[in-house]
Design a protein around this motif. Structure first.
Motif, PDB file in Angstrom:
ATOM      1  N   GLY A 102      63.990  57.908  57.220  1.00  0.00           N
ATOM      2  CA  GLY A 102      63.594  57.367  58.515  1.00  0.00           C
ATOM      3  C   GLY A 102      63.279  55.886  58.437  1.00  0.00           C
ATOM      4  O   GLY A 102      63.601  55.206  57.456  1.00  0.00           O
ATOM      5  N   THR A 103      62.627  55.400  59.467  1.00  0.00           N
ATOM      6  CA  THR A 103      62.263  53.986  59.579  1.00  0.00           C
ATOM      7  C   THR A 103      60.819  53.796  59.145  1.00  0.00           C
ATOM      8  O   THR A 103      59.922  54.496  59.626  1.00  0.00           O
ATOM      9  CB  THR A 103      62.439  53.499  61.024  1.00  0.00           C
ATOM     10  N   TYR A 104      60.603  52.836  58.257  1.00  0.00           N
ATOM     11  CA  TYR A 104      59.257  52.532  57.776  1.00  0.00           C
ATOM     12  C   TYR A 104      58.958  51.057  58.032  1.00  0.00           C
ATOM     13  O   TYR A 104      59.760  50.189  57.683  1.00  0.00           O
ATOM     14  CB  TYR A 104      59.118  52.870  56.288  1.00  0.00           C
ATOM     15  N   ILE A 105      57.819  50.808  58.656  1.00  0.00           N
ATOM     16  CA  ILE A 105      57.423  49.446  59.038  1.00  0.00           C
ATOM     17  C   ILE A 105      56.083  49.135  58.393  1.00  0.00           C
ATOM     18  O   ILE A 105      55.134  49.912  58.503  1.00  0.00           O
ATOM     19  CB  ILE A 105      57.300  49.313  60.563  1.00  0.00           C
ATOM     20  N   VAL A 106      56.004  47.999  57.701  1.00  0.00           N
ATOM     21  CA  VAL A 106      54.746  47.560  57.118  1.00  0.00           C
ATOM     22  C   VAL A 106      54.270  46.307  57.840  1.00  0.00           C
ATOM     23  O   VAL A 106      55.069  45.427  58.169  1.00  0.00           O
ATOM     24  CB  VAL A 106      54.881  47.277  55.609  1.00  0.00           C
ATOM     25  N   GLU A 107      52.974  46.266  58.107  1.00  0.00           N
ATOM     26  CA  GLU A 107      52.343  45.058  58.642  1.00  0.00           C
ATOM     27  C   GLU A 107      51.293  44.592  57.644  1.00  0.00           C
ATOM     28  O   GLU A 107      50.435  45.372  57.226  1.00  0.00           O
ATOM     29  CB  GLU A 107      51.688  45.301  59.996  1.00  0.00           C
ATOM     30  N   ALA A 108      51.382  43.322  57.255  1.00  0.00           N
ATOM     31  CA  ALA A 108      50.382  42.712  56.387  1.00  0.00           C
ATOM     32  C   ALA A 108      49.560  41.749  57.218  1.00  0.00           C
ATOM     33  O   ALA A 108      50.109  41.016  58.064  1.00  0.00           O
ATOM     34  CB  ALA A 108      51.041  41.984  55.223  1.00  0.00           C
ATOM     35  N   SER A 109      48.259  41.744  56.987  1.00  0.00           N
ATOM     36  CA  SER A 109      47.366  40.886  57.775  1.00  0.00           C
ATOM     37  C   SER A 109      46.346  40.226  56.870  1.00  0.00           C
ATOM     38  O   SER A 109      45.747  40.886  56.007  1.00  0.00           O
ATOM     39  CB  SER A 109      46.654  41.711  58.851  1.00  0.00           C
ATOM     40  N   PHE A 110      46.180  38.935  57.060  1.00  0.00           N
ATOM     41  CA  PHE A 110      45.157  38.181  56.339  1.00  0.00           C
ATOM     42  C   PHE A 110      44.058  37.800  57.310  1.00  0.00           C
ATOM     43  O   PHE A 110      44.256  36.977  58.200  1.00  0.00           O
ATOM     44  CB  PHE A 110      45.754  36.927  55.692  1.00  0.00           C
ATOM     45  N   VAL A 111      42.928  38.468  57.168  1.00  0.00           N
ATOM     46  CA  VAL A 111      41.716  38.301  58.001  1.00  0.00           C
ATOM     47  C   VAL A 111      42.041  38.256  59.491  1.00  0.00           C
ATOM     48  O   VAL A 111      41.344  37.592  60.278  1.00  0.00           O
ATOM     49  CB  VAL A 111      40.897  37.060  57.579  1.00  0.00           C
ATOM     50  N   GLY A 112      43.089  38.960  59.899  1.00  0.00           N
ATOM     51  CA  GLY A 112      43.432  39.031  61.310  1.00  0.00           C
ATOM     52  C   GLY A 112      44.010  37.762  61.893  1.00  0.00           C
ATOM     53  O   GLY A 112      44.270  37.692  63.102  1.00  0.00           O
ATOM     54  N   ILE A 113      44.238  36.754  61.066  1.00  0.00           N
ATOM     55  CA  ILE A 113      44.764  35.473  61.557  1.00  0.00           C
ATOM     56  C   ILE A 113      46.259  35.372  61.302  1.00  0.00           C
ATOM     57  O   ILE A 113      47.039  35.049  62.202  1.00  0.00           O
ATOM     58  CB  ILE A 113      44.027  34.291  60.887  1.00  0.00           C
ATOM     59  N   CYS A 114      46.651  35.664  60.065  1.00  0.00           N
ATOM     60  CA  CYS A 114      48.067  35.604  59.690  1.00  0.00           C
ATOM     61  C   CYS A 114      48.589  37.035  59.549  1.00  0.00           C
ATOM     62  O   CYS A 114      48.011  37.836  58.806  1.00  0.00           O
ATOM     63  CB  CYS A 114      48.256  34.867  58.363  1.00  0.00           C
ATOM     64  N   THR A 115      49.659  37.344  60.248  1.00  0.00           N
ATOM     65  CA  THR A 115      50.261  38.666  60.147  1.00  0.00           C
ATOM     66  C   THR A 115      51.773  38.538  60.040  1.00  0.00           C
ATOM     67  O   THR A 115      52.369  37.559  60.496  1.00  0.00           O
ATOM     68  CB  THR A 115      49.927  39.544  61.374  1.00  0.00           C
ATOM     69  N   ASP A 116      52.385  39.545  59.426  1.00  0.00           N
ATOM     70  CA  ASP A 116      53.837  39.610  59.353  1.00  0.00           C
ATOM     71  C   ASP A 116      54.238  41.064  59.160  1.00  0.00           C
ATOM     72  O   ASP A 116      53.432  41.888  58.685  1.00  0.00           O
ATOM     73  CB  ASP A 116      54.381  38.762  58.200  1.00  0.00           C
ATOM     74  N   THR A 117      55.468  41.395  59.552  1.00  0.00           N
ATOM     75  CA  THR A 117      55.967  42.761  59.412  1.00  0.00           C
ATOM     76  C   THR A 117      57.347  42.753  58.760  1.00  0.00           C
ATOM     77  O   THR A 117      58.067  41.751  58.798  1.00  0.00           O
ATOM     78  CB  THR A 117      56.070  43.465  60.774  1.00  0.00           C
ATOM     79  N   ASP A 118      57.683  43.886  58.162  1.00  0.00           N
ATOM     80  CA  ASP A 118      59.027  44.092  57.628  1.00  0.00           C
ATOM     81  C   ASP A 118      59.384  45.559  57.833  1.00  0.00           C
ATOM     82  O   ASP A 118      58.496  46.422  57.936  1.00  0.00           O
ATOM     83  CB  ASP A 118      59.103  43.718  56.147  1.00  0.00           C
ATOM     84  N   THR A 119      60.687  45.849  57.892  1.00  0.00           N
ATOM     85  CA  THR A 119      61.169  47.193  58.199  1.00  0.00           C
ATOM     86  C   THR A 119      62.199  47.627  57.168  1.00  0.00           C
ATOM     87  O   THR A 119      63.011  46.817  56.708  1.00  0.00           O
ATOM     88  CB  THR A 119      61.797  47.237  59.604  1.00  0.00           C
ATOM     89  N   LEU A 120      62.149  48.909  56.815  1.00  0.00           N
ATOM     90  CA  LEU A 120      63.115  49.475  55.881  1.00  0.00           C
ATOM     91  C   LEU A 120      63.621  50.804  56.419  1.00  0.00           C
ATOM     92  O   LEU A 120      62.836  51.632  56.879  1.00  0.00           O
ATOM     93  CB  LEU A 120      62.479  49.687  54.499  1.00  0.00           C
ATOM     94  N   GLU A 121      64.945  50.982  56.356  1.00  0.00           N
ATOM     95  CA  GLU A 121      65.546  52.270  56.691  1.00  0.00           C
ATOM     96  C   GLU A 121      65.773  53.052  55.392  1.00  0.00           C
ATOM     97  O   GLU A 121      66.507  52.606  54.511  1.00  0.00           O
ATOM     98  CB  GLU A 121      66.877  52.073  57.417  1.00  0.00           C
ATOM     99  N   VAL A 122      65.144  54.194  55.285  1.00  0.00           N
ATOM    100  CA  VAL A 122      65.286  55.051  54.106  1.00  0.00           C
ATOM    101  C   VAL A 122      66.257  56.174  54.420  1.00  0.00           C
ATOM    102  O   VAL A 122      66.135  56.842  55.458  1.00  0.00           O
ATOM    103  CB  VAL A 122      63.921  55.627  53.672  1.00  0.00           C
ATOM    104  N   VAL A 123      67.221  56.376  53.538  1.00  0.00           N
ATOM    105  CA  VAL A 123      68.221  57.426  53.749  1.00  0.00           C
ATOM    106  C   VAL A 123      67.980  58.570  52.772  1.00  0.00           C
ATOM    107  O   VAL A 123      67.248  58.441  51.792  1.00  0.00           O
ATOM    108  CB  VAL A 123      69.653  56.870  53.571  1.00  0.00           C
ATOM    109  N   GLY A 124      68.618  59.697  53.060  1.00  0.00           N
ATOM    110  CA  GLY A 124      68.509  60.859  52.189  1.00  0.00           C
ATOM    111  C   GLY A 124      69.875  61.328  51.740  1.00  0.00           C
ATOM    112  O   GLY A 124      70.827  61.361  52.530  1.00  0.00           O
ATOM    113  N   ASN A 125      69.978  61.684  50.471  1.00  0.00           N
ATOM    114  CA  ASN A 125      71.212  62.236  49.910  1.00  0.00           C
ATOM    115  C   ASN A 125      70.902  63.645  49.427  1.00  0.00           C
ATOM    116  O   ASN A 125      70.413  63.849  48.314  1.00  0.00           O
ATOM    117  CB  ASN A 125      71.718  61.354  48.760  1.00  0.00           C
ATOM    118  N   TRP A 126      71.186  64.627  50.287  1.00  0.00           N
ATOM    119  CA  TRP A 126      70.721  65.988  50.022  1.00  0.00           C
ATOM    120  C   TRP A 126      71.833  66.847  49.420  1.00  0.00           C
ATOM    121  O   TRP A 126      72.448  67.660  50.085  1.00  0.00           O
ATOM    122  CB  TRP A 126      70.196  66.623  51.315  1.00  0.00           C
TER     123      TRP A 126
END
Length: 201
Positions: A102-126
């Protein structure tokens, strides 16, 4: 100077918080009435967070750790969201454990002033296959035979056997059973909701 971004431009130890990278010049008059100057550059850098894992779930690795990194030396807080995945643990860490594509999104925050996000699509090989060879037949001399669900899974596998017209002497939830009568025998083998195979003999 410049005074912008300094809490006290006349202080010996001002706190600088400029909105952009700024070079400050500090000057003072020494005991010989000479002007002494020096420069200090305060670099302003945007926070950048990056998910640096190329993750793929499989039947051999049904759980994987994601990993994120930042360009700051400071401690930041993390928050992971998964619109259509699943986080087993570590949703507020830099390395969460996941077990669904699925889709995984991370948000990093430094004391609520500086923030950034990144996204990764994870696949499955079943890729998961089970084979149940039939070695032998039930006779008057041999009233039971062993049926085994063979597979090449690296981890734990769950088994559930059933029969149509036969009889299971023991092992309904094991990899092998003792079949005690003629009939159809079915095993459902699974590692998780994605790695499942059903075989009938």
């Amino acid at each position: 100077f410049p005074p912008e971004g300094l809490d006290d431009p006349t202080s010996q130890t001002p706190v600088a918080s400029p909105s952009e990278t700024t070079e400050y010049i500090v000057s003072y008059v020494d005991l010989c009435d000479d002007i002494v100057s020096d420069t200090v550059t305060v670099t302003v850098q945007d926070l950048v967070v990056t998910i640096d894992t190329t993750a793929e779930l499989s039947c051999d690795e049904p759980e994987v750790f994601l990993s994120s990194d930042i360009n700051f030396n400071n401690t930041v807080s993390y928050s992971w969201q998964r619109p259509d995945g699943n986080i087993v643990l570590g949703s507020s860490s830099s390395t969460p454990l996941i077990d669904e594509p699925g889709t995984y999104i991370v948000e990093a925050s430094f004391v609520g002033i500086c923030t950034d996000t990144d996204t990764l699509e994870v696949v499955g090989n079943w890729d998961f296959d089970v084979d149940v060879p039939v070695n032998g037949i039930i006779t008057c001399d041999q009233d039971q035979i062993v049926l085994t669900a063979n597979n090449d899974a690296a981890g734990d596998v769950n088994y559930n056997w059933s029969t149509n017209g036969g009889s299971i002497a023991w092992g309904i939830f094991g990899q092998s059973i003792n079949a005690a009568a003629a009939g159809e025998y079915t095993v459902i083998a699974s590692i998780n909701a994605f790695c499942v195979d059903t075989v009938t003999v």
